[in-house]
Design a protein around this motif. Structure first.
Motif, short mmCIF file in Angstrom:
data_model
loop_
_atom_site.label_atom_id
_atom_site.label_comp_id
_atom_site.label_asym_id
_atom_site.label_seq_id
_atom_site.Cartn_x
_atom_site.Cartn_y
_atom_site.Cartn_z
N LEU A 246 4.78 -13.57 54.02
CA LEU A 246 5.43 -13.44 52.71
C LEU A 246 4.86 -12.28 51.91
CD1 LEU A 246 5.65 -17.23 51.76
CD2 LEU A 246 7.59 -15.71 52.18
N GLU A 247 3.57 -12.00 52.09
CA GLU A 247 2.95 -10.88 51.35
C GLU A 247 3.59 -9.54 51.69
OE1 GLU A 247 -1.20 -11.23 52.25
OE2 GLU A 247 -1.59 -12.57 50.56
N LYS A 248 4.25 -9.44 52.85
CA LYS A 248 4.92 -8.19 53.23
C LYS A 248 6.19 -7.97 52.39
CE LYS A 248 3.53 -8.43 58.10
NZ LYS A 248 4.05 -8.58 59.48
N TYR A 249 6.72 -9.05 51.83
CA TYR A 249 8.01 -8.97 51.12
C TYR A 249 7.91 -9.24 49.62
CZ TYR A 249 9.73 -9.21 55.91
OH TYR A 249 9.96 -8.95 57.23
N LEU A 250 6.89 -9.98 49.21
CA LEU A 250 6.72 -10.40 47.82
C LEU A 250 5.54 -9.68 47.18
CD1 LEU A 250 6.94 -14.24 48.48
CD2 LEU A 250 8.50 -13.02 46.96
N PRO A 251 5.47 -9.66 45.85
CA PRO A 251 4.20 -9.25 45.22
C PRO A 251 3.10 -10.19 45.76
CG PRO A 251 5.94 -9.47 43.56
CD PRO A 251 6.49 -10.02 44.85
N PRO A 252 1.96 -9.66 46.23
CA PRO A 252 0.96 -10.50 46.91
C PRO A 252 0.55 -11.75 46.13
CG PRO A 252 0.41 -8.19 47.18
CD PRO A 252 1.60 -8.24 46.26
N ASN B 68 13.30 -4.96 47.37
CA ASN B 68 11.94 -4.62 46.94
C ASN B 68 11.23 -5.91 46.51
OD1 ASN B 68 11.90 -5.03 43.94
ND2 ASN B 68 13.48 -3.44 43.93
N PRO B 69 9.88 -5.90 46.42
CA PRO B 69 9.15 -7.16 46.18
C PRO B 69 9.61 -7.95 44.95
CG PRO B 69 7.62 -5.43 46.80
CD PRO B 69 8.96 -4.78 46.63
N TYR B 70 9.95 -7.26 43.86
CA TYR B 70 10.34 -7.98 42.64
C TYR B 70 11.73 -8.59 42.79
CZ TYR B 70 6.45 -5.11 41.19
OH TYR B 70 5.21 -4.50 41.13
N ALA B 71 12.66 -7.84 43.42
CA ALA B 71 14.00 -8.38 43.67
C ALA B 71 13.92 -9.55 44.66
CB ALA B 71 14.92 -7.29 44.21
N PHE B 72 13.04 -9.44 45.65
CA PHE B 72 12.85 -10.51 46.63
C PHE B 72 12.36 -11.78 45.93
CE2 PHE B 72 11.13 -12.89 50.15
CZ PHE B 72 11.83 -12.47 51.27
N LEU B 73 11.43 -11.62 45.00
CA LEU B 73 10.88 -12.77 44.29
C LEU B 73 11.93 -13.41 43.37
CD1 LEU B 73 8.65 -14.71 43.51
CD2 LEU B 73 7.73 -12.97 41.95
N VAL B 74 12.65 -12.60 42.60
CA VAL B 74 13.68 -13.15 41.70
C VAL B 74 14.73 -13.92 42.52
CG1 VAL B 74 15.57 -12.56 40.13
CG2 VAL B 74 13.36 -11.44 39.88
N THR B 75 15.14 -13.35 43.65
CA THR B 75 16.14 -14.00 44.51
C THR B 75 15.58 -15.30 45.09
OG1 THR B 75 17.05 -11.84 45.07
CG2 THR B 75 17.64 -13.66 46.52
N THR B 76 14.32 -15.28 45.53
CA THR B 76 13.70 -16.47 46.11
C THR B 76 13.63 -17.61 45.09
OG1 THR B 76 12.40 -15.14 47.67
CG2 THR B 76 11.58 -17.35 47.20
N VAL B 77 13.22 -17.29 43.86
CA VAL B 77 13.14 -18.32 42.82
C VAL B 77 14.54 -18.85 42.50
CG1 VAL B 77 12.43 -18.83 40.44
CG2 VAL B 77 11.01 -17.34 41.86
N HIS B 78 15.53 -17.94 42.45
CA HIS B 78 16.93 -18.33 42.22
C HIS B 78 17.35 -19.40 43.24
CE1 HIS B 78 21.27 -17.09 41.32
NE2 HIS B 78 21.39 -17.83 42.41
N GLU B 79 17.04 -19.15 44.52
CA GLU B 79 17.48 -20.07 45.57
C GLU B 79 16.69 -21.38 45.54
OE1 GLU B 79 20.20 -19.29 46.65
OE2 GLU B 79 20.22 -17.12 46.43
N PHE B 80 15.38 -21.31 45.26
CA PHE B 80 14.59 -22.55 45.16
C PHE B 80 15.05 -23.40 43.97
CE2 PHE B 80 11.39 -21.01 48.22
CZ PHE B 80 11.15 -22.19 48.90
N ALA B 81 15.53 -22.75 42.91
CA ALA B 81 16.07 -23.50 41.78
C ALA B 81 17.32 -24.29 42.21
CB ALA B 81 16.38 -22.57 40.61
N HIS B 82 18.13 -23.70 43.12
CA HIS B 82 19.27 -24.45 43.68
C HIS B 82 18.77 -25.68 44.45
CE1 HIS B 82 22.66 -22.02 42.60
NE2 HIS B 82 22.19 -20.93 43.18
N LEU B 83 17.75 -25.47 45.28
CA LEU B 83 17.21 -26.57 46.09
C LEU B 83 16.71 -27.71 45.18
CD1 LEU B 83 14.68 -26.13 49.04
CD2 LEU B 83 14.39 -27.89 47.33
#
Length: 203
Positions: free
Chosen positions: A7-13, A61-76
């Protein structure tokens, strides 16, 4: 390999350990996906013996990856609480998205301009982070430069451009929030987001 290291390769560490814990806590299958032009990420509810599934495009990019990840976890999280009773981007999802974003503000993982855009977006999160142009533009500044790729809003009127699928269009006037564009081959008119990425070609 340890999931946090991946995950550190894609997100802010600093964000990777918490996302790793969410994957375990929610028993979620988390997939780093190929680029899908129409969306940054995807959530699928448990179905037919499969559990929660989230996928996020690998090339964000890491910030867009994080915003998208949180968006999807909020759906879950919203599905766990309400199943199909809550609207996909209704009040319940908005509240969960705000709540799940907070730890990353506390860790100060975002640059000031992105944080400001997210705070503004959180006042009324839309269905997609790319439908909020201020947030999308602030996230896009952290993309690596792409040769020959432009956004529709930056092209001059009547410029001719190509999509990844090879279709060719001419940019026409702006209608409210989108640009009218005519497909050269079929003469059909389509509406394009101002931030759609296209390749400029000679007329």
């Amino acid at each position: 390999m340890d999931k946090v290291k991946v995950l550190e390769k894609y997100l802010p560490p600093d964000a990777a350990p918490l996302i790793g814990r969410w994957i375990d806590y929610f028993k979620c299958e988390f997939k780093i996906s190929r680029n899908r032009g129409s969306k940054f990420g995807d959530y699928r509810a448990p179905f037919d013996g499969k559990g929660h599934r989230i996928s996020v495009n690998y090339d964000l990019n890491p910030y867009a990856f994080l915003v998208t990840t949180v968006h999807e976890f909020a759906h879950l999280h919203t599905w766990n609480e309400h199943k199909q009773k809550a609207k996909p981007h209704g009040t319940e999802w908005k509240n969960n998205f705000k709540k799940m974003m907070q730890p990353f503000f506390e860790k100060d993982v975002f640059p000031p301009d992105v944080k400001h855009a997210i705070v503004s977006y959180l006042n009324n999160p839309a269905a997609s982070s790319c439908s909020d142009l201020i947030l999308y533009r602030s996230l896009r500044k952290y993309d690596p430069p792409k040769e020959d790729i432009h956004t529709v809003e930056k092209l001059p009127l009547h410029a001719v451009f190509k999509l990844k699928d090879g279709r060719i269009f001419r940019k026409e006037e702006k209608l409210r929030k989108r640009y009218k564009c005519t497909e050269i081959k079929t003469k059909r008119v389509y509406l394009f987001s101002p931030v759609a990425e296209v390749e400029l070609i000679d007329d």
